[in-house]
Structures are given as C-alpha cells and as structure tokens.
Design an enzyme around this catalytic site. Structure first.
Site, mmCIF file in Angstrom:
data_model
loop_
_atom_site.group_PDB
_atom_site.id
_atom_site.type_symbol
_atom_site.label_atom_id
_atom_site.label_comp_id
_atom_site.label_asym_id
_atom_site.label_seq_id
_atom_site.Cartn_x
_atom_site.Cartn_y
_atom_site.Cartn_z
ATOM 1 N N GLU A 147 -57.985 13.234 -23.905
ATOM 2 C CA GLU A 147 -58.302 14.661 -23.807
ATOM 3 C C GLU A 147 -58.078 15.369 -25.136
ATOM 4 O O GLU A 147 -57.052 15.178 -25.801
ATOM 5 C CB GLU A 147 -57.446 15.358 -22.750
ATOM 6 C CG GLU A 147 -57.756 16.856 -22.670
ATOM 7 C CD GLU A 147 -56.793 17.647 -21.802
ATOM 8 O OE1 GLU A 147 -56.979 18.877 -21.709
ATOM 9 O OE2 GLU A 147 -55.873 17.054 -21.228
ATOM 10 N N ASP A 212 -40.974 18.361 -30.805
ATOM 11 C CA ASP A 212 -41.299 19.609 -31.496
ATOM 12 C C ASP A 212 -39.997 20.297 -31.879
ATOM 13 O O ASP A 212 -39.116 20.505 -31.033
ATOM 14 C CB ASP A 212 -42.134 20.505 -30.583
ATOM 15 C CG ASP A 212 -42.495 21.834 -31.233
ATOM 16 O OD1 ASP A 212 -42.414 21.930 -32.464
ATOM 17 O OD2 ASP A 212 -42.855 22.771 -30.505
ATOM 18 N N ASP A 214 -38.717 23.772 -33.915
ATOM 19 C CA ASP A 214 -39.232 25.061 -34.378
ATOM 20 C C ASP A 214 -38.067 25.898 -34.893
ATOM 21 O O ASP A 214 -37.034 26.022 -34.218
ATOM 22 C CB ASP A 214 -39.925 25.778 -33.214
ATOM 23 C CG ASP A 214 -40.748 26.964 -33.667
ATOM 24 O OD1 ASP A 214 -40.271 27.716 -34.527
ATOM 25 O OD2 ASP A 214 -41.862 27.149 -33.156
ATOM 26 N N LEU A 422 -49.974 18.804 -24.312
ATOM 27 C CA LEU A 422 -50.878 18.846 -25.459
ATOM 28 C C LEU A 422 -50.117 19.247 -26.714
ATOM 29 O O LEU A 422 -49.203 20.077 -26.657
ATOM 30 C CB LEU A 422 -52.007 19.848 -25.208
ATOM 31 C CG LEU A 422 -52.949 19.513 -24.060
ATOM 32 C CD1 LEU A 422 -53.687 20.756 -23.600
ATOM 33 C CD2 LEU A 422 -53.923 18.440 -24.466
#
Length: 524
Positions: A147, A212, A214, A422
């Site tokens: 995807e 991730d 941040d 995603l």
C-alpha cells in the site's frame, strides 16, 4: 552526510525489467471528482493550513499537521479514506530537457507543484525504492501488493494505491504530483481490489518494523527550542537516540538491515528491513517496543522512569552511551535547572527529603546557579552529611534515572505497534521545510546536521548551475550525466543503493538456502 565509504557504489547494479502494460482496469472507478480549486472535506474535517508553513496566519492548516509531523499515519476507515481523482491532469514529461533550460525558478516555493514535479522527474530514486520494497529486481507481490498513500497538492489524501513495477509507480506519481507519500504494509491481495474482496481476504501480511522519534516529545527537557523548531543543540537528543536504539536492535535483537532516515524537519525514522522483522505480527511488535520503552507518562508531571535494579544490560549500555552527552548536551547546552521551577522538578526526582531541603536552601542563596553546578551540588552535599537518612545506593539510582529521563529515546510507540501503520517514504520532501528525507549513517550519527540537508529548491538550482558550468557534457560520448550526480543528493542516494544492495544479497541467500533445502527434501 553519509560516509564516503558508503557513497561509492561498487555492488552489482540490478536491471529492472520493463514495466508491463497497465491493464485497463488497473485504476479503480473514481469514487468522487474533486475540483483542483476546491477545499476537500476528508472524513468531515475541513483542513486548514499550518501557520508556520504559510505566511498568512488566517489560511487554512495543511493536512500534514493533522497527523503527527513525522510519521503521518492514517488509519481511517477504508471506504471513508479513499479518494481517487479522475480529472487530475497528466503531467507530461519532456523528451529531453535542454542543458540551458532552467530547472528551477527562484520565485517558487519548495512545495509548489512545479518544484515537486521537477524533483520527481529528475531526482527521486524510484528504481532503488522499488528494489528496497520488493526485495528483488524481479517484480513480485512484495511490491505489487504494497500500500502507498499519497497526499495531493490540494490536500486530498489518497490511500490503498498499489503498483506492479517501479515504472508504473513513477508514472502515477508524475500524474498526480503528490506533495509526499507514505508507505504501508504488504497485503494478502492487491489493496486496490478491496472493494470486491471479502474483508477477511485482504489483510496486512508483512511490513518493516519502524520507529519514530520526534523532538516535540522532548519539549519538557529541551530549553533551546520548542514545537517545530530545532537547532543543532537539541538535535543531539536524536543523535543519542539513534545510537541507543540502533545498538539494541542490532546487539540485543539481532537485526542487521536498519536504515535511519531524517524526517525532513524535527525527527528521525528507523526502518528495520530484515525478513524476520517484516514478518512480526502486532503482538511481537508491541513486545519489541515494550523492550525499548523507558520514558512513560507523556507530558504528565512526576517521575517518568521506573526501572528495576540491577539494571538490564541494555539500560546499563544506554547509560554508558548517555553519560558524556548528558554533561555536554543537557547540563551545559540545555541548562534545564537554572530556573527555580525547573530545579524543583529535579529535586522531586531525588529520594531524600533532608538532602532536598539542603539543596533548595543553597540554590535559593545562589540565584541563577547553572545546572552543571546544581548537579555537582547533589553529591557534594550528600557527602558533607547534610542528611542523616540518605541512602547512597538510592541516590545513585535516582541520578541514573534522571539521566535516563532527560536523554533516553522518547519513542512514538503507536507507530511501531501496528503492522498496518503508514510512514513517510524516504526521499520525500517535507512540505514545510523543503528538505529531503535523506538517510542517516547510524555508524556515525554525530556527523549528521539537519541544517546541512539539501532542500529541493537547492537541488534543482544545483542542476542548473552544473548545466551552465558544463555545457554539452556527455554529448561527445553519448552518455547522459544523471541529474542526481550533479547535486549534493548523490551521497545520500548512493548510501541508499548500498543499503538496498546488502538487503538484496541477504534475500537472495535466504531464497537460495530455502530452495536448496526444498530440493534436499525431495531426494530419496
């Protein structure tokens, strides 16, 4: 910038087969038609632009800031989240651009469609991206059932896109000209066919294990910047985070193919690409993130580190990595406890009330005392006998917990827990900063400076400059110089090629061993 060692690509250069003709039913029947000038309404949300990305503070905020800045996931319902644009004009690609024709106009912004289409046409490494996600130079379901999600220029979010080859993906990217795109899992069937499949027939099978980090999650401990702002001082939190997480993934969990990527603004992503990492289900992914997670409690007040003693070897190793950076990057550069209110938080993390009272009295009498001195005061007063109840072991453990709370990686755990999450693709352009999401060499992350990462405008300008300085280059021998080789993006693309080549070698070895094993099983 990646090391020169990684920049020289001396491995076999895989040849991709020509893309097959796209079947007539490859694109679904459009669900809706959106005018290019209209403001789309996605799942009932009227999208507005981000003030820091637009000079007009009254303009609506961009889609990327509805999601977290760096992972930009979208987990909405399939029927509600899918938008197909039937009337999006096809971007025609020139047969060959003249050397004296400028690629970039200085008046354009990084996010302008003209800039993005030039970037995709000339610089984006579609071929290597295909090899990375396909795990083979020959098209397979690893890519064909993968995807992709596009954010279009008018902020429409387009999910469940899939492509059989690199060429077909490139053509669609040039047609739609998205501001960026995200990568999702490999499904059990083509995600484009989900409307005609039973729900049980379309399920996520594999995806890279991703992380991730941040800098906004460090706002309570960094003093130099906040929110979307970063500088080289606070970037050191990301540097040590890469060192710690990378060591744990390699040394403790045995993963090998780990690629770190700059998010384009204020963070970094890790893509763990080993075959067994890709095959992890949600439960195992949660187990991995639980192993790595130390900072808990989010933005709530109070102690955020509660670890068992004796320390796990991973935490002991992490403390060894953090001790020197803590002195330089936290105590000196961030100076987090100079203010009385912040110093009170430090005292709340120490275990002895009498010691805390003595420290508070000393700091009140020495206004504006720096954090380096306050940190040294803890051991000095404890050794001077100001407390009759102090436990040296508990004090040592508490100081270790302070170091972990201020410097240990702060992971966005939700990004890593789910197979169907995603994550923004490497080499996309961040629409706010214009910087390209380039790889970071995890063997020496301290050499990476986000301020040195090229912007898309800079790269297109470098192509123009090179063409002016080298008129007719390659014309004599008929060999065209690749546009990427004219820019400062080349070392990053070469690094990516080397990483993918190593992954493909391992994939080929595993496949060969599996085939040989199957052959042996057939012998009598």
């Amino acid at each position: 910038m990646p090391s020169s060692k990684e920049s020289s690509v001396d491995i076999e250069d895989y040849d991709l087969p020509d893309a097959p003709e796209t079947p007539s039913n490859f694109l679904e029947v459009p669900l809706s038609k959106v005018e290019a000038t209209s403001e789309p309404d996605i799942q009932g949300l009227h999208l507005k632009r981000d003030e820091e990305d637009d000079d007009d503070e009254n303009s609506p905020v961009k889609l990327e800031d509805i999601f977290s800045d760096d992972e930009e996931d979208f987990l909405g319902d399939a029927d509600d989240a899918d938008f197909l644009i039937s009337e999006t004009p096809v971007k025609s690609e020139p047969e060959s651009a003249a050397a004296d024709t400028p690629v970039f106009k200085p008046t354009l912004r990084p996010s302008d469609p003209e800039v993005m289409i030039a970037f995709y046409q000339r610089l984006f490494p579609f071929r290597t991206l295909f090899q990375w996600l396909n795990h083979s130079p020959v098209p397979s379901n690893d890519f064909g059932h993968r995807e992709f999600a596009f954010t279009l220029q008018n902020d429409v979010y387009l999910r469940y896109q899939a492509f059989p080859t690199a060429d077909s993906m490139r053509k669609e990217v040039l047609r739609l000209n998205p501001s960026r795109f995200e990568i999702g899992p490999v499904y059990s069937a083509n995600p484009r066919d989900r409307k005609v499949l039973r729900k049980s027939a379309l399920r996520p099978l594999t995806k890279e294990l991703v992380f991730d980090i941040d800098l906004t999650d460090y706002d309570e401990v960094r003093t130099c910047c906040d929110k979307a702002n970063i500088c080289i001082k606070c970037w050191q939190f990301i540097t040590v985070a890469i060192k710690i997480v990378d060591a744990a993934l390699r040394d403790d969990l045995g993963f090998k193919h780990i690629m770190w990527v700059y998010s384009g603004r204020r963070g970094a992503h890790a893509w763990v690409c080993d075959r067994r990492a890709r095959a992890l289900d949600d439960m195992k992914r949660r187990a991995v993130i639980s192993y790595l997670e130390v900072i808990k409690g989010g933005n709530q007040a109070g102690k955020k580190v509660n670890v068992r003693r004796p320390l796990h070897p991973h935490l002991a190793r992490s403390l060894g990595i953090l001790r020197d950076p803590f002195k330089k990057d936290v105590l000196r550069n961030q100076d987090p406890w100079r203010e009385t209110e912040r110093a009170e938080h430090l005292l709340s993390l120490l275990p002895d009330k009498e010691l805390n009272d003595a420290l508070r009295k000393k700091w009140d009498s020495h206004d504006n005392r720096p954090s380096t001195s306050k940190w040294d005061d803890i051991d000095a007063l404890a050794g001077a006998g100001v407390s009759s109840t102090i436990d040296p072991k508990k004090l040592r453990d508490s100081k270790q917990d302070v170091i972990l709370e201020y410097m240990y990686p702060r992971l966005d755990v939700e990004v890593s827990k789910h197979l169907n999450h995603l994550l923004k693709s490497p080499f996309c352009v961040h629409p706010g900063t214009g910087r390209v999401c380039v790889p970071i060499d995890s063997s020496r992350p301290e050499e990476f400076n986000p301020a040195d990462v090229p912007t898309v405008s800079q790269l297109l300008g470098e192509i123009d400059s090179w063409n002016k300085e080298n008129p007719g280059a390659g014309a004599a021998d008929g060999e065209k110089v690749d546009d990427c080789d004219k820019t400062s993006l080349k070392p990053y693309v070469d690094f990516f090629k080397n990483f993918v080549a190593g992954l493909l070698r391992d994939e080929n070895r595993i496949k060969r061993e599996r085939d040989e094993g199957a052959g042996d099983a057939m012998e009598f």
